[in-house]
Write a protein that holds these residues in place. Structure first.
Motif, PDB file in Angstrom:
ATOM      1  N   PRO A 121      53.636  29.928  42.511  1.00 20.50           N
ATOM      2  CA  PRO A 121      52.218  29.564  42.483  1.00 20.50           C
ATOM      3  C   PRO A 121      51.601  29.952  41.149  1.00 20.50           C
ATOM      4  O   PRO A 121      52.038  30.912  40.508  1.00 20.50           O
ATOM      5  N   THR A 122      50.606  29.198  40.734  1.00 18.36           N
ATOM      6  CA  THR A 122      49.948  29.459  39.452  1.00 18.36           C
ATOM      7  C   THR A 122      48.472  29.801  39.609  1.00 18.36           C
ATOM      8  O   THR A 122      47.824  30.208  38.649  1.00 18.36           O
ATOM      9  N   TRP A 123      47.929  29.627  40.822  1.00 14.27           N
ATOM     10  CA  TRP A 123      46.510  29.919  41.068  1.00 14.27           C
ATOM     11  C   TRP A 123      46.380  30.928  42.201  1.00 14.27           C
ATOM     12  O   TRP A 123      47.218  30.976  43.105  1.00 14.27           O
ATOM     13  N   PHE A 124      45.299  31.698  42.141  1.00 11.89           N
ATOM     14  CA  PHE A 124      45.014  32.713  43.159  1.00 11.89           C
ATOM     15  C   PHE A 124      43.525  32.666  43.510  1.00 11.89           C
ATOM     16  O   PHE A 124      42.678  32.453  42.651  1.00 11.89           O
ATOM     17  N   ARG A 125      43.243  32.870  44.790  1.00  9.55           N
ATOM     18  CA  ARG A 125      41.849  33.026  45.234  1.00  9.55           C
ATOM     19  C   ARG A 125      41.730  34.321  46.025  1.00  9.55           C
ATOM     20  O   ARG A 125      42.492  34.560  46.965  1.00  9.55           O
ATOM     21  N   ALA A 126      40.767  35.139  45.665  1.00 12.49           N
ATOM     22  CA  ALA A 126      40.528  36.391  46.375  1.00 12.49           C
ATOM     23  C   ALA A 126      39.817  36.119  47.692  1.00 12.49           C
ATOM     24  O   ALA A 126      38.888  35.306  47.737  1.00 12.49           O
ATOM     25  N   PRO A 127      40.220  36.757  48.776  1.00 15.39           N
ATOM     26  CA  PRO A 127      39.488  36.615  50.033  1.00 15.39           C
ATOM     27  C   PRO A 127      38.011  36.930  49.857  1.00 15.39           C
ATOM     28  O   PRO A 127      37.649  37.955  49.267  1.00 15.39           O
ATOM     29  N   GLY A 128      37.181  36.033  50.331  1.00 14.99           N
ATOM     30  CA  GLY A 128      35.743  36.213  50.185  1.00 14.99           C
ATOM     31  C   GLY A 128      35.231  36.004  48.777  1.00 14.99           C
ATOM     32  O   GLY A 128      34.031  36.178  48.522  1.00 14.99           O
ATOM     33  N   GLY A 129      36.099  35.643  47.846  1.00 10.97           N
ATOM     34  CA  GLY A 129      35.667  35.489  46.462  1.00 10.97           C
ATOM     35  C   GLY A 129      35.260  36.798  45.820  1.00 10.97           C
ATOM     36  O   GLY A 129      34.429  36.811  44.908  1.00 10.97           O
ATOM     37  N   ASP A 130      35.849  37.904  46.263  1.00  9.64           N
ATOM     38  CA  ASP A 130      35.483  39.228  45.747  1.00  9.64           C
ATOM     39  C   ASP A 130      36.362  39.576  44.561  1.00  9.64           C
ATOM     40  O   ASP A 130      37.494  40.059  44.728  1.00  9.64           O
ATOM     41  N   TRP A 131      35.835  39.333  43.362  1.00  5.10           N
ATOM     42  CA  TRP A 131      36.633  39.464  42.148  1.00  5.10           C
ATOM     43  C   TRP A 131      36.407  40.828  41.511  1.00  5.10           C
ATOM     44  O   TRP A 131      35.722  40.963  40.513  1.00  5.10           O
ATOM     45  N   ALA A 132      37.010  41.858  42.101  1.00  2.49           N
ATOM     46  CA  ALA A 132      36.955  43.186  41.500  1.00  2.49           C
ATOM     47  C   ALA A 132      37.770  43.194  40.205  1.00  2.49           C
ATOM     48  O   ALA A 132      38.728  42.434  40.059  1.00  2.49           O
ATOM     49  N   PRO A 133      37.415  44.049  39.252  1.00  2.00           N
ATOM     50  CA  PRO A 133      38.176  44.103  37.995  1.00  2.00           C
ATOM     51  C   PRO A 133      39.665  44.321  38.210  1.00  2.00           C
ATOM     52  O   PRO A 133      40.490  43.745  37.497  1.00  2.00           O
ATOM     53  N   VAL A 134      40.036  45.136  39.210  1.00  2.00           N
ATOM     54  CA  VAL A 134      41.454  45.377  39.456  1.00  2.00           C
ATOM     55  C   VAL A 134      42.154  44.085  39.864  1.00  2.00           C
ATOM     56  O   VAL A 134      43.313  43.843  39.490  1.00  2.00           O
ATOM     57  N   THR A 135      41.459  43.232  40.604  1.00  2.00           N
ATOM     58  CA  THR A 135      42.058  41.963  41.018  1.00  2.00           C
ATOM     59  C   THR A 135      42.330  41.082  39.808  1.00  2.00           C
ATOM     60  O   THR A 135      43.386  40.451  39.710  1.00  2.00           O
TER      61      THR A 135
END
Length: 212
Positions: A121-135
């Motif tokens: 896979p080349t794309w990722f989506r965080a659950p809830g769209g919660d883009w923490a810096p660590v993510t």
């Protein structure tokens, strides 16, 4: 002798240039339809049938443990030409995890999706769209680009087929990334809404794409 370092996964990305993609280019009447939280043995085949009927290509953000439990569905999605992307292993709140735990969620899912489809896979989506810096850091290290959305009909809350349909048709514009779900419970409203709004958008001259 110290253990060898783990190999870099698929080429790290520059974190400074790895902000979540929330919209495509507004040039032309092109949309991206995204489907989260599956695969699900009840909902995913129904979604695939609607997409097949209208000739629409979508991006499926799959939860790793669901993919591992339903390998034939993962292959069916891939065989029909849809894009398969990473949505973590267990759909946790990534903001509450350590960097090592976030890495495990993403890497484990990458591994199972690549095993089942033959492609990483080349794309990722965080659950809830919660883009923490660590993510974002982990995405970059694993060579995954983060994708958000610009149209959220809140179908996950099951507000009714009419509400989902109206929210999409009202909010969509060239370049929109539309969020829907095929996992996480009963998604019959989402399936019915797809049947309702996809032909309308096609009649409006929109085409559907999966981001590269």
């Amino acid at each position: 002798m110290p253990a060898p370092a783990a190999p870099a996964a698929r080429g790290a990305l520059d974190p400074a240039k790895n902000a979540p993609l929330n919209e495509l280019s507004r040039d032309g009447r092109v949309l991206a339809l995204t489907i989260d939280d599956g695969p699900d043995p009840r909902n995913t085949p129904a979604v695939l049938a609607v997409l097949r009927r209208y000739g629409v290509r979508a991006t499926f953000f799959m939860v790793g443990q669901n993919a591992a439990a339903n390998p034939s569905l993962v292959r069916a999605v891939a065989d029909e030409g849809h894009h398969i992307a990473n949505h973590t292993w267990s759909h946790p709140d990534l903001r509450r995890l350590t960097e090592a735990q976030v890495n495990a969620e993403l890497q484990r899912t990458c591994d199972v999706l690549e095993k089942l489809t033959g492609k990483p896979p080349t794309w990722f989506r965080a659950p809830g769209g919660d883009w923490a810096p660590v993510t974002i850091r982990v995405c970059s290290a694993l060579g995954l680009r983060p994708m958000g959305w610009s149209v959220d009909p809140m179908d996950w809350a099951r507000p009714g087929t009419a509400a989902i349909t109206t929210r999409v048709l009202t909010a969509v514009r060239p370049g929109s990334i539309v969020l829907n779900h095929d996992g996480g419970g009963d998604r019959s409203q989402t399936v019915a809404a797809l049947r309702a709004y996809l032909p309308v958008l096609i009649d409006r001259g929109y085409a559907f794409t999966a981001p590269p």
